[in-house]
Structure formats: C-alpha cells, structure tokens
Design a protein around this motif. Structure first.
Motif, PDB file in Angstrom:
ATOM      1  N   GLY A  43      -4.322  26.507 -19.537  1.00 49.45           N
ATOM      2  CA  GLY A  43      -4.940  25.233 -19.858  1.00 49.45           C
ATOM      3  C   GLY A  43      -4.146  24.047 -19.335  1.00 49.45           C
ATOM      4  N   GLN A  44      -2.908  24.285 -18.934  1.00 49.73           N
ATOM      5  CA  GLN A  44      -2.080  23.242 -18.335  1.00 49.73           C
ATOM      6  C   GLN A  44      -2.196  23.331 -16.815  1.00 49.73           C
ATOM      7  OE1 GLN A  44      -0.380  20.871 -19.968  1.00 49.73           O
ATOM      8  NE2 GLN A  44      -1.129  21.719 -21.893  1.00 49.73           N
ATOM      9  N   PRO A  45      -1.995  22.225 -16.103  1.00 48.15           N
ATOM     10  CA  PRO A  45      -2.027  22.283 -14.634  1.00 48.15           C
ATOM     11  C   PRO A  45      -0.918  23.177 -14.088  1.00 48.15           C
ATOM     12  CG  PRO A  45      -2.092  20.014 -15.404  1.00 48.15           C
ATOM     13  CD  PRO A  45      -1.767  20.872 -16.596  1.00 48.15           C
ATOM     14  N   ALA A  46      -1.156  23.722 -12.942  1.00 44.14           N
ATOM     15  CA  ALA A  46      -0.149  24.521 -12.252  1.00 44.14           C
ATOM     16  C   ALA A  46       0.750  23.612 -11.428  1.00 44.14           C
ATOM     17  CB  ALA A  46      -0.825  25.541 -11.337  1.00 44.14           C
ATOM     18  N   ALA A  54       0.843  -1.207   0.000  1.00 44.24           N
ATOM     19  CA  ALA A  54       0.000   0.000   0.000  1.00 44.24           C
ATOM     20  C   ALA A  54       0.874   1.252   0.000  1.00 44.24           C
ATOM     21  CB  ALA A  54      -0.915   0.018   1.212  1.00 44.24           C
ATOM     22  N   ILE A  55       0.421   2.244  -0.744  1.00 45.17           N
ATOM     23  CA  ILE A  55       1.056   3.563  -0.744  1.00 45.17           C
ATOM     24  C   ILE A  55       0.127   4.450   0.083  1.00 45.17           C
ATOM     25  CG2 ILE A  55       1.839   5.498  -2.156  1.00 45.17           C
ATOM     26  CD1 ILE A  55       1.954   3.408  -4.529  1.00 45.17           C
ATOM     27  N   ASP A  56       0.485   4.663   1.334  1.00 41.21           N
ATOM     28  CA  ASP A  56      -0.386   5.373   2.267  1.00 41.21           C
ATOM     29  C   ASP A  56      -0.034   6.858   2.376  1.00 41.21           C
ATOM     30  OD1 ASP A  56      -1.871   3.080   2.843  1.00 41.21           O
ATOM     31  OD2 ASP A  56      -0.467   2.457   4.400  1.00 41.21           O
ATOM     32  N   HIS A  57       0.106   7.513   1.211  1.00 37.44           N
ATOM     33  CA  HIS A  57       0.418   8.941   1.182  1.00 37.44           C
ATOM     34  C   HIS A  57       0.143   9.472  -0.220  1.00 37.44           C
ATOM     35  CE1 HIS A  57       4.150   7.986  -0.994  1.00 37.44           C
ATOM     36  NE2 HIS A  57       4.327   7.009  -0.099  1.00 37.44           N
ATOM     37  N   ALA A  58       0.153  10.778  -0.346  1.00 34.47           N
ATOM     38  CA  ALA A  58       0.007  11.408  -1.659  1.00 34.47           C
ATOM     39  C   ALA A  58       1.225  11.067  -2.515  1.00 34.47           C
ATOM     40  CB  ALA A  58      -0.123  12.918  -1.509  1.00 34.47           C
ATOM     41  N   ILE A  59       1.053  11.186  -3.821  1.00 35.49           N
ATOM     42  CA  ILE A  59       2.102  10.849  -4.775  1.00 35.49           C
ATOM     43  C   ILE A  59       2.519  12.113  -5.531  1.00 35.49           C
ATOM     44  CG2 ILE A  59       2.560   9.574  -6.908  1.00 35.49           C
ATOM     45  CD1 ILE A  59       0.618   7.450  -5.929  1.00 35.49           C
ATOM     46  N   ALA A  60       3.822  12.231  -5.794  1.00 39.14           N
ATOM     47  CA  ALA A  60       4.331  13.319  -6.627  1.00 39.14           C
ATOM     48  C   ALA A  60       4.216  12.922  -8.087  1.00 39.14           C
ATOM     49  CB  ALA A  60       5.787  13.617  -6.283  1.00 39.14           C
ATOM     50  N   VAL A  61       3.798  13.863  -8.929  1.00 43.32           N
ATOM     51  CA  VAL A  61       3.742  13.640 -10.371  1.00 43.32           C
ATOM     52  C   VAL A  61       4.459  14.787 -11.063  1.00 43.32           C
ATOM     53  CG1 VAL A  61       1.485  14.769 -10.686  1.00 43.32           C
ATOM     54  CG2 VAL A  61       2.235  13.058 -12.341  1.00 43.32           C
ATOM     55  N   GLN A  62       5.190  14.450 -12.115  1.00 42.19           N
ATOM     56  CA  GLN A  62       5.838  15.441 -12.961  1.00 42.19           C
ATOM     57  C   GLN A  62       5.133  15.404 -14.307  1.00 42.19           C
ATOM     58  OE1 GLN A  62       9.968  14.321 -12.985  1.00 42.19           O
ATOM     59  NE2 GLN A  62      10.240  14.842 -10.837  1.00 42.19           N
ATOM     60  N   LEU A  63       4.879  16.559 -14.892  1.00 40.31           N
ATOM     61  CA  LEU A  63       4.089  16.640 -16.122  1.00 40.31           C
ATOM     62  C   LEU A  63       4.857  17.347 -17.244  1.00 40.31           C
ATOM     63  CD1 LEU A  63       0.640  17.681 -14.598  1.00 40.31           C
ATOM     64  CD2 LEU A  63       1.370  15.397 -15.331  1.00 40.31           C
ATOM     65  N   PRO A  64       4.532  16.997 -18.504  1.00 38.16           N
ATOM     66  CA  PRO A  64       5.218  17.627 -19.638  1.00 38.16           C
ATOM     67  C   PRO A  64       4.662  18.996 -20.020  1.00 38.16           C
ATOM     68  CG  PRO A  64       3.724  15.958 -20.426  1.00 38.16           C
ATOM     69  CD  PRO A  64       3.683  15.896 -18.918  1.00 38.16           C
ATOM     70  N   GLY A  65       3.832  19.561 -19.194  1.00 44.17           N
ATOM     71  CA  GLY A  65       3.310  20.899 -19.431  1.00 44.17           C
ATOM     72  C   GLY A  65       2.810  21.476 -18.121  1.00 44.17           C
ATOM     73  N   CYS A  66       2.991  22.770 -17.940  1.00 47.93           N
ATOM     74  CA  CYS A  66       2.485  23.407 -16.726  1.00 47.93           C
ATOM     75  C   CYS A  66       2.252  24.885 -16.992  1.00 47.93           C
ATOM     76  CB  CYS A  66       3.444  23.213 -15.552  1.00 47.93           C
ATOM     77  SG  CYS A  66       5.133  23.782 -15.823  1.00 47.93           S
ATOM     78  N   TYR A  67       1.540  25.503 -16.076  1.00 40.77           N
ATOM     79  CA  TYR A  67       1.245  26.921 -16.201  1.00 40.77           C
ATOM     80  C   TYR A  67       1.132  27.514 -14.811  1.00 40.77           C
ATOM     81  CZ  TYR A  67      -1.050  31.276 -17.496  1.00 40.77           C
ATOM     82  OH  TYR A  67      -1.361  32.594 -17.665  1.00 40.77           O
ATOM     83  N   ASN A  68       2.075  28.330 -14.447  1.00 38.79           N
ATOM     84  CA  ASN A  68       2.054  29.031 -13.177  1.00 38.79           C
ATOM     85  C   ASN A  68       2.266  28.060 -12.014  1.00 38.79           C
ATOM     86  OD1 ASN A  68       1.966  31.264 -11.503  1.00 38.79           O
ATOM     87  ND2 ASN A  68       0.105  32.074 -12.436  1.00 38.79           N
ATOM     88  N   TYR A  69       1.994  28.523 -10.796  1.00 43.40           N
ATOM     89  CA  TYR A  69       2.077  27.661  -9.624  1.00 43.40           C
ATOM     90  C   TYR A  69       1.030  28.092  -8.617  1.00 43.40           C
ATOM     91  CZ  TYR A  69       4.700  31.325  -7.099  1.00 43.40           C
ATOM     92  OH  TYR A  69       5.090  32.481  -6.486  1.00 43.40           O
TER      93      TYR A  69
END
Length: 157
Positions: free
Chosen positions: A63-66, A30-45
């Motif tokens: 239109g891309q995730p922050a 089990a992964i009992d925590h949030a997971i980090a994801v890296q994405l090929p597009g982003c906009y702001n933070y």
C-alpha cells in the motif's frame, strides 16, 4: 543515473545529480527536470531503483509506494493560486517531468541544495531557494500542492 551497488544513492542506486532542485534552477525560475522525493513509508522497489532500504518500520508495507516509483500530477490538474514561486516551480516540474521516490525518510522531503551550499560558494545574501519561499516555513511551501492528484506513471525510457 542508476548505479550498481555500492555506487549511487545507497537506498536505490538512483543518482541525486539529475533530480536535485538547485539554486540555479530556482534563480532561473524553472525546474526543468524530474524531482527526487523521499517518503516516510515504502514497499519494495521498482525500476529504475536497483535496491531498497525500506525497513520493518510500521509505515512500510504493501500500500506504500515503491522506491523508484515515478509520479506526476494528472494532466489538467490546476495549479493552486496561492503557491509561492518555489511551489509554482515544483508544481510545473512534477506535472511536466515527474518525481521519483529515491529514499525512505522520516518525512516527505523534496531533494534540494542546502542554504549552506550557497554560502560555501561565497554568497552572503539569502540563497534563491529560501528566498523563493516568500517568508513561509519550509514545510508550508509545498503543503498546498494538489497531492491527491498524483498519478503513478512508468519511468521515462
């Protein structure tokens, strides 16, 4: 796990420590925590990120995730039946704890310990993460997750 510059992850200030999928997670089933994801597009933070590294690449823009954005699978989303053990653990973790965008990358990547870490600890057998892929290629393991059912959510307080 957010640190002011120059500490923390250089892209966002978010620490990998609480969001990295570890061999211990997978060995425990089990992964009992949030997971980090890296994405090929982003906009702001957005919070919890306190900075960004989105460049002028064509994939970046509105239109891309922050960076710092949290996601989860919508409640009631059914887990696909053909997932590997690793895919099942990832699905449950994203549905329960969510995942946070921690960096801009060349592809969509979940942050996990590397097989070299397992070997460096003196283990000679296949690391638990790779073994949980059931012989599939790394990119195939989570490809059938219901990505279209992701919801953007507020980060935990």
């Amino acid at each position: 796990g957010v640190f002011p510059s120059p500490y923390g992850l250089s892209a966002t200030g978010i620490s990998y420590l609480p969001t990295t999928i570890t061999e211990a997670d997978v060995a425990a089933g089990a992964i009992d925590h949030a997971i980090a994801v890296q994405l090929p597009g982003c906009y702001n933070y957005v919070y919890p990120a306190d900075r960004l590294d989105c460049s002028s690449h064509p994939n970046n823009g509105s239109g891309q995730p922050a960076e710092g954005q949290w996601f989860r699978f919508a409640p009631g989303t059914t887990m696909p039946s053909a997932l590997t053990p690793f895919g099942q653990m990832v699905f449950k973790a994203i549905q329960t704890y969510g995942m946070v965008v921690t960096d801009y990358a060349g592809g969509t990547m979940l942050v996990a310990e590397q097989p070299g870490d397992w070997a460096a600890q003196g283990n000679s057998c296949t690391d638990p993460i790779t073994a949980s892929w059931n012989g599939q290629q790394e990119y195939q393991v989570v490809a059938s997750l219901p990505w279209s059912h992701l919801q953007a959510v507020d980060p935990p307080s």
